[in-house]
Motif scaffolding. Structure first.
Motif, mmCIF file in Angstrom:
data_model
loop_
_atom_site.group_PDB
_atom_site.id
_atom_site.type_symbol
_atom_site.label_atom_id
_atom_site.label_comp_id
_atom_site.label_asym_id
_atom_site.label_seq_id
_atom_site.Cartn_x
_atom_site.Cartn_y
_atom_site.Cartn_z
ATOM 1 N N GLY A 484 64.451 50.590 59.859
ATOM 2 C CA GLY A 484 63.583 50.212 60.965
ATOM 3 C C GLY A 484 64.011 48.968 61.708
ATOM 4 O O GLY A 484 63.435 48.637 62.745
ATOM 5 N N SER A 485 65.036 48.271 61.217
ATOM 6 C CA SER A 485 65.494 47.038 61.863
ATOM 7 C C SER A 485 66.789 47.277 62.624
ATOM 8 O O SER A 485 67.706 47.925 62.118
ATOM 9 C CB SER A 485 65.720 45.936 60.830
ATOM 10 N N ALA A 486 66.856 46.717 63.835
ATOM 11 C CA ALA A 486 68.103 46.745 64.606
ATOM 12 C C ALA A 486 69.074 45.678 64.121
ATOM 13 O O ALA A 486 70.193 45.590 64.625
ATOM 14 C CB ALA A 486 67.812 46.550 66.098
ATOM 15 N N THR A 487 68.685 44.883 63.200
ATOM 16 C CA THR A 487 69.463 43.889 62.450
ATOM 17 C C THR A 487 69.991 42.759 63.315
ATOM 18 O O THR A 487 69.249 41.835 63.622
ATOM 19 C CB THR A 487 70.597 44.545 61.627
ATOM 20 N N CYS A 488 71.263 42.781 63.735
ATOM 21 C CA CYS A 488 71.958 41.589 64.217
ATOM 22 C C CYS A 488 72.488 41.758 65.643
ATOM 23 O O CYS A 488 72.726 42.869 66.095
ATOM 24 C CB CYS A 488 73.154 41.294 63.312
ATOM 25 N N PRO A 489 72.722 40.642 66.333
ATOM 26 C CA PRO A 489 73.307 40.741 67.670
ATOM 27 C C PRO A 489 74.775 41.135 67.626
ATOM 28 O O PRO A 489 75.512 40.743 66.720
ATOM 29 C CB PRO A 489 73.141 39.323 68.235
ATOM 30 N N PHE A 490 75.184 41.907 68.636
ATOM 31 C CA PHE A 490 76.594 42.250 68.781
ATOM 32 C C PHE A 490 77.342 41.038 69.334
ATOM 33 O O PHE A 490 76.751 40.059 69.785
ATOM 34 C CB PHE A 490 76.765 43.463 69.699
ATOM 35 N N PHE A 491 78.659 41.110 69.314
ATOM 36 C CA PHE A 491 79.503 39.995 69.735
ATOM 37 C C PHE A 491 79.222 39.596 71.184
ATOM 38 O O PHE A 491 79.162 40.431 72.078
ATOM 39 C CB PHE A 491 80.975 40.357 69.552
ATOM 40 N N GLY A 492 79.033 38.305 71.380
ATOM 41 C CA GLY A 492 78.774 37.768 72.711
ATOM 42 C C GLY A 492 77.324 37.786 73.125
ATOM 43 O O GLY A 492 76.964 37.228 74.166
ATOM 44 N N GLY A 548 61.760 42.958 78.318
ATOM 45 C CA GLY A 548 60.539 43.745 78.433
ATOM 46 C C GLY A 548 60.039 44.243 77.092
ATOM 47 O O GLY A 548 59.023 44.929 77.016
ATOM 48 N N ASP A 549 60.747 43.895 76.019
ATOM 49 C CA ASP A 549 60.356 44.307 74.673
ATOM 50 C C ASP A 549 59.927 43.102 73.850
ATOM 51 O O ASP A 549 60.447 41.996 74.020
ATOM 52 C CB ASP A 549 61.517 44.996 73.957
ATOM 53 N N GLY A 550 59.014 43.362 72.932
ATOM 54 C CA GLY A 550 58.666 42.366 71.941
ATOM 55 C C GLY A 550 59.505 42.567 70.696
ATOM 56 O O GLY A 550 60.065 43.643 70.474
ATOM 57 N N CYS A 551 59.633 41.533 69.878
ATOM 58 C CA CYS A 551 60.409 41.672 68.652
ATOM 59 C C CYS A 551 59.873 40.718 67.588
ATOM 60 O O CYS A 551 59.136 39.772 67.881
ATOM 61 C CB CYS A 551 61.891 41.409 68.893
ATOM 62 N N ARG A 552 60.267 41.021 66.374
ATOM 63 C CA ARG A 552 59.988 40.139 65.235
ATOM 64 C C ARG A 552 61.313 39.788 64.596
ATOM 65 O O ARG A 552 62.182 40.636 64.435
ATOM 66 C CB ARG A 552 59.100 40.868 64.229
ATOM 67 N N ARG A 553 61.496 38.524 64.266
ATOM 68 C CA ARG A 553 62.693 38.083 63.537
ATOM 69 C C ARG A 553 62.254 37.688 62.135
ATOM 70 O O ARG A 553 61.363 36.844 61.975
ATOM 71 C CB ARG A 553 63.379 36.921 64.252
ATOM 72 N N ASP A 554 62.865 38.302 61.137
ATOM 73 C CA ASP A 554 62.434 38.028 59.767
ATOM 74 C C ASP A 554 63.172 36.834 59.181
ATOM 75 O O ASP A 554 63.967 36.168 59.859
ATOM 76 C CB ASP A 554 62.561 39.291 58.904
ATOM 77 N N LYS A 555 62.919 36.544 57.921
ATOM 78 C CA LYS A 555 63.464 35.332 57.293
ATOM 79 C C LYS A 555 64.979 35.364 57.178
ATOM 80 O O LYS A 555 65.616 34.318 57.002
ATOM 81 C CB LYS A 555 62.836 35.140 55.919
ATOM 82 N N ASP A 556 65.574 36.553 57.249
ATOM 83 C CA ASP A 556 67.031 36.672 57.181
ATOM 84 C C ASP A 556 67.681 36.703 58.553
ATOM 85 O O ASP A 556 68.885 36.913 58.661
ATOM 86 C CB ASP A 556 67.412 37.940 56.415
ATOM 87 N N GLY A 557 66.868 36.502 59.596
ATOM 88 C CA GLY A 557 67.427 36.529 60.942
ATOM 89 C C GLY A 557 67.573 37.921 61.514
ATOM 90 O O GLY A 557 68.151 38.086 62.583
ATOM 91 N N TYR A 558 67.068 38.936 60.839
ATOM 92 C CA TYR A 558 67.136 40.318 61.349
ATOM 93 C C TYR A 558 66.069 40.525 62.419
ATOM 94 O O TYR A 558 64.949 40.021 62.306
ATOM 95 C CB TYR A 558 66.911 41.309 60.213
ATOM 96 N N TYR A 559 66.417 41.332 63.428
ATOM 97 C CA TYR A 559 65.505 41.604 64.534
ATOM 98 C C TYR A 559 64.877 42.992 64.385
ATOM 99 O O TYR A 559 65.552 43.970 64.067
ATOM 100 C CB TYR A 559 66.251 41.515 65.871
ATOM 101 N N TRP A 560 63.563 43.040 64.636
ATOM 102 C CA TRP A 560 62.786 44.275 64.593
ATOM 103 C C TRP A 560 62.100 44.438 65.945
ATOM 104 O O TRP A 560 61.338 43.571 66.365
ATOM 105 C CB TRP A 560 61.718 44.212 63.496
ATOM 106 N N ILE A 561 62.377 45.521 66.641
ATOM 107 C CA ILE A 561 61.760 45.751 67.951
ATOM 108 C C ILE A 561 60.335 46.255 67.733
ATOM 109 O O ILE A 561 60.103 47.236 67.029
ATOM 110 C CB ILE A 561 62.570 46.774 68.768
ATOM 111 N N THR A 562 59.370 45.573 68.359
ATOM 112 C CA THR A 562 57.960 45.903 68.134
ATOM 113 C C THR A 562 57.344 46.699 69.275
ATOM 114 O O THR A 562 56.195 47.136 69.153
ATOM 115 C CB THR A 562 57.152 44.612 67.921
#
Length: 673
Positions: A484-492, A548-562
């Motif tokens: 369910g997590s999109a995890t991490c940013p791509f390069f750049g 235009g999207d909301g997100c949650r960042r967890d304690k490990d820095g992973y991103y979850w689109i809400t």
């Protein structure tokens, strides 16, 4: 294990706490991975953000340049308070994306006899193999044919085709001669097609006579003809010429309609024998146009910031937005994301089930895979025709190793259980990807356990039409996965989370997902409307691109689109406005009030849940319920414009009966001042 921070104290994703459930690829599955572990990811990510000039210069070395890049790599302004928003990447360099995805593979990399596409038609009996040599020749023939019709650099070409090889030929032919392609999904109505043709000022429409979707025959040519008739009706004489940006004088106006009508030619790709509307003055059969045309065509050398294509995406209000992408940044970004996100290697067979009418098909069926010399499956059909095992049958047939589809398709196939999969050999699969919406954990686990047999990582990619390519995504061998997590940013890519006041939130947080700096593949604007570009994406939080999207960042820095932060919801990967649906419901004479919210749906991800208050003495019954489910909708913005007597209403493609607008105008009452 604690999150890792860089010198600016931004959270960089770190591996998950050991007590939490994580998923890793099977041992030995990625011994040759481009990014073999999380430390390698962090090192590349750090270079891409702290030394972006060097990072992207290294990527650019893999491509052919007629005029090599020099000077500053990236220039931009994201702050509306400091002037116009702009992004420029490698400005002044000259290249051609078609040359780089075809000629370079054929002549420099000796991939001419390699398969570019396995085309699978709607019926399993229809299939075709296309090598890079064949693809190059067909693209050149199409490019020469377009030039015979008068198309040149900067002209816009509308493409309204099903998932057949001619769709790829035409879009690449446009890129080869410097024309700007505007692909319209071949399921859209004549109203939607007309709107996009008019907005982009297209001078050629390439379509087909018809297409089967499952067992349903759709007459595309009839829809295309209706769209062009609408274009003639709506034509406004004093406007920009479709062949140039110079405004016409009033003396030119009398000839403009004749010019516009002549140039709105339809090159029809014959995929069946249908009784179709035909206008001898401008309709041309594909076969007739291609007859005797040369299969060699010198590419038009383009500046890095020349437009490559326009692709329309819906908004919560107003007509669709024509998102503009340019040549070089888009080329480098789609190539790099495809290579790393799918961990592409020369012997892979890759399959993205999307339609090229959407951005996923642009980036990850055409440009990204071809830039890497990949072999792809091009699929015209639907997942459950002629049987529910069609996707698994194709994976076995071609030995697909990298598979990319939508959560909606996964949830649909989940309903049929494991039995259809067990009839086929899926051992070739190495990477599974998802796109279009956040995938719910239940679907993620079924995809991982049943389809991937607990050995293939599930790559949940977050991106948009506007971003051009993946912006938040795992990498197959490097990223520990959380369902369910999109995890991490791509390069750049440098994400941030803001609160309602525009204040940046650190660590664990939930709020608005924004990006602080551009990457090469980000959109360059909304076609013909700088004000809408800035107001939609940059005005809410100056200095940031607003997704235009909301997100949650967890304690490990992973991103979850809400989900969407406005009044939009995502149904099967397509955005709907709750406000517009509410307006549709209250238009019914039995309804006094309506409220619409989203609700989880087993197949579509989200669905509409509607609350209605009926007027006195009205009874709620099945007949009324069916009436309220009607397909069309009266949009609040249309009502506002009617109230203001504004005749240019923009996109009416979603109305059940657009003629109702004429009635409303005729009955409009001017209140006394």
């Amino acid at each position: 294990m604690s999150p890792v921070s860089d010198s600016s104290n931004r959270v960089i994703p770190g591996p998950q706490e050991p007590e939490e459930k994580t998923y890793h690829p099977s041992d030995g599955l990625f011994t040759d991975a481009h990014v073999p572990d999380f430390d390698a990811y962090l090192a590349l990510y750090k270079k891409s953000t702290e030394e972006p000039e060097e990072f992207w210069a290294d990527v650019a070395q893999e491509f052919y340049w007629k005029k090599p890049p020099s000077g500053q790599m990236l220039q931009f302004n994201f702050d509306v308070n400091k002037g116009n928003i702009y992004i420029k990447f490698m400005e002044g360099a000259k290249t051609n994306i078609c040359y780089n995805v075809l000629d370079r593979n054929v002549h420099e990399r000796n991939l001419g006899e390699k398969v570019a596409y396995y085309w699978e038609g709607n019926s399993p009996n229809h299939h075709q193999t296309i090598t890079y040599n064949q693809l190059l020749r067909n693209v050149c023939r199409c490019a020469n044919a377009l030039k015979l019709l008068g198309v040149k650099k900067g002209d816009r070409v509308a493409i309204y085709l099903p998932m057949i090889p001619e769709l790829v030929y035409t879009m690449l032919a446009c890129a080869r001669i410097g024309a700007v392609h505007s692909i319209v999904f071949a399921g859209f109505s004549s109203e939607s097609l007309c709107e996009r043709i008019m907005d982009a000022q297209c001078n050629i429409l390439v379509t087909a006579d018809g297409v089967y979707r499952g067992d349903k025959l759709i007459n595309l040519k009839k829809t295309a003809s209706e769209a062009l008739e609408r274009c003639k009706e709506r034509y406004v004489p004093v406007c920009c010429s479709p062949l140039s940006e110079e405004p016409l004088t009033n003396s030119d106006a009398s000839n403009k309609l004749q010019i516009m009508t002549k140039l709105l030619s339809r090159v029809c790709v014959c995929v069946g024998v249908l009784q179709t509307p035909w206008d001898e003055s401008c309709d041309i059969w594909w076969a007739d146009l291609m007859d005797g045309v040369s299969d060699e065509c010198e590419p038009e050398w383009m500046d890095s910031e020349d437009p490559l294509f326009i692709l329309y995406t819906s908004g919560s209000t107003g007509k669709p937005k024509g998102v503009v992408h340019t040549v070089t940044g888009y080329m480098l970004y789609t190539s790099l994301t495809f290579k790393y996100v799918f961990d592409y290697h020369h012997d892979d067979v890759y399959w993205c089930t999307a339609d090229i009418g959407w951005i996923t098909g642009h980036s990850y069926i055409t440009y990204g895979p071809l830039a890497n010399g990949a072999t792809s499956v091009l699929f015209e059909g639907v997942p459950v025709y002629p049987h529910v095992g069609r996707l698994w049958e194709i994976i076995e047939k071609y030995g697909v190793s990298k598979f990319y589809t939508a959560p909606t398709a996964i949830r649909l196939l989940m309903k049929y259980g494991r039995e259809p999969l067990q009839q086929y050999d899926l051992s070739s699969l190495r990477v599974l990807g998802t796109v279009g919406e956040p995938i719910n954990p239940e679907a993620w686990l079924w995809y991982y356990d049943v389809v991937g047999q607990q050995r293939c990582p599930v790559i949940d990619t977050f991106w948009q039409t506007e971003t051009g390519g993946h912006v938040l995504t795992p990498l197959p061998a490097a990223t520990p996965l959380k369902p369910g997590s999109a995890t991490c940013p791509f390069f750049g890519v440098q994400p941030a989370v803001l609160n309602e006041h525009g204040e940046e939130l650190e660590g664990e947080a939930e709020g608005y997902l924004v990006f602080r700096k551009p990457w090469p593949g980000i959109m360059r604007g909304v076609y013909g409307n700088q004000e809408r570009f800035e107001s939609t994406y940059f005005r809410k939080f100056p200095g940031f691109y607003v997704t235009g999207d909301g997100c949650r960042r967890d304690k490990d820095g992973y991103y979850w689109i809400t989900g969407r932060i406005d009044d939009m919801l995502n149904v099967s990967g397509h955005l709907l406005s709750t406000a517009e649906v509410e307006a549709a419901l209250t238009e019914h004479p039995s309804v006094a009030e309506a409220a619409v919210v989203s609700r989880p749906h087993a197949v579509k991800g989200e669905c509409l849940y509607c609350f209605v208050t009926l007027k006195d003495h009205k009874e709620f019954n099945r007949t009324l319920m069916e009436e309220l489910k009607r397909k069309g909708k009266i949009m609040r913005r249309v009502l506002r414009q009617i109230a203001r007597n504004e005749k240019d209403l923009g996109d009416l493609s979603t109305l059940a009966d657009p003629k109702v607008v004429e009635v409303l105008f005729s009955q409009r009452w001017e209140a006394a001042a």
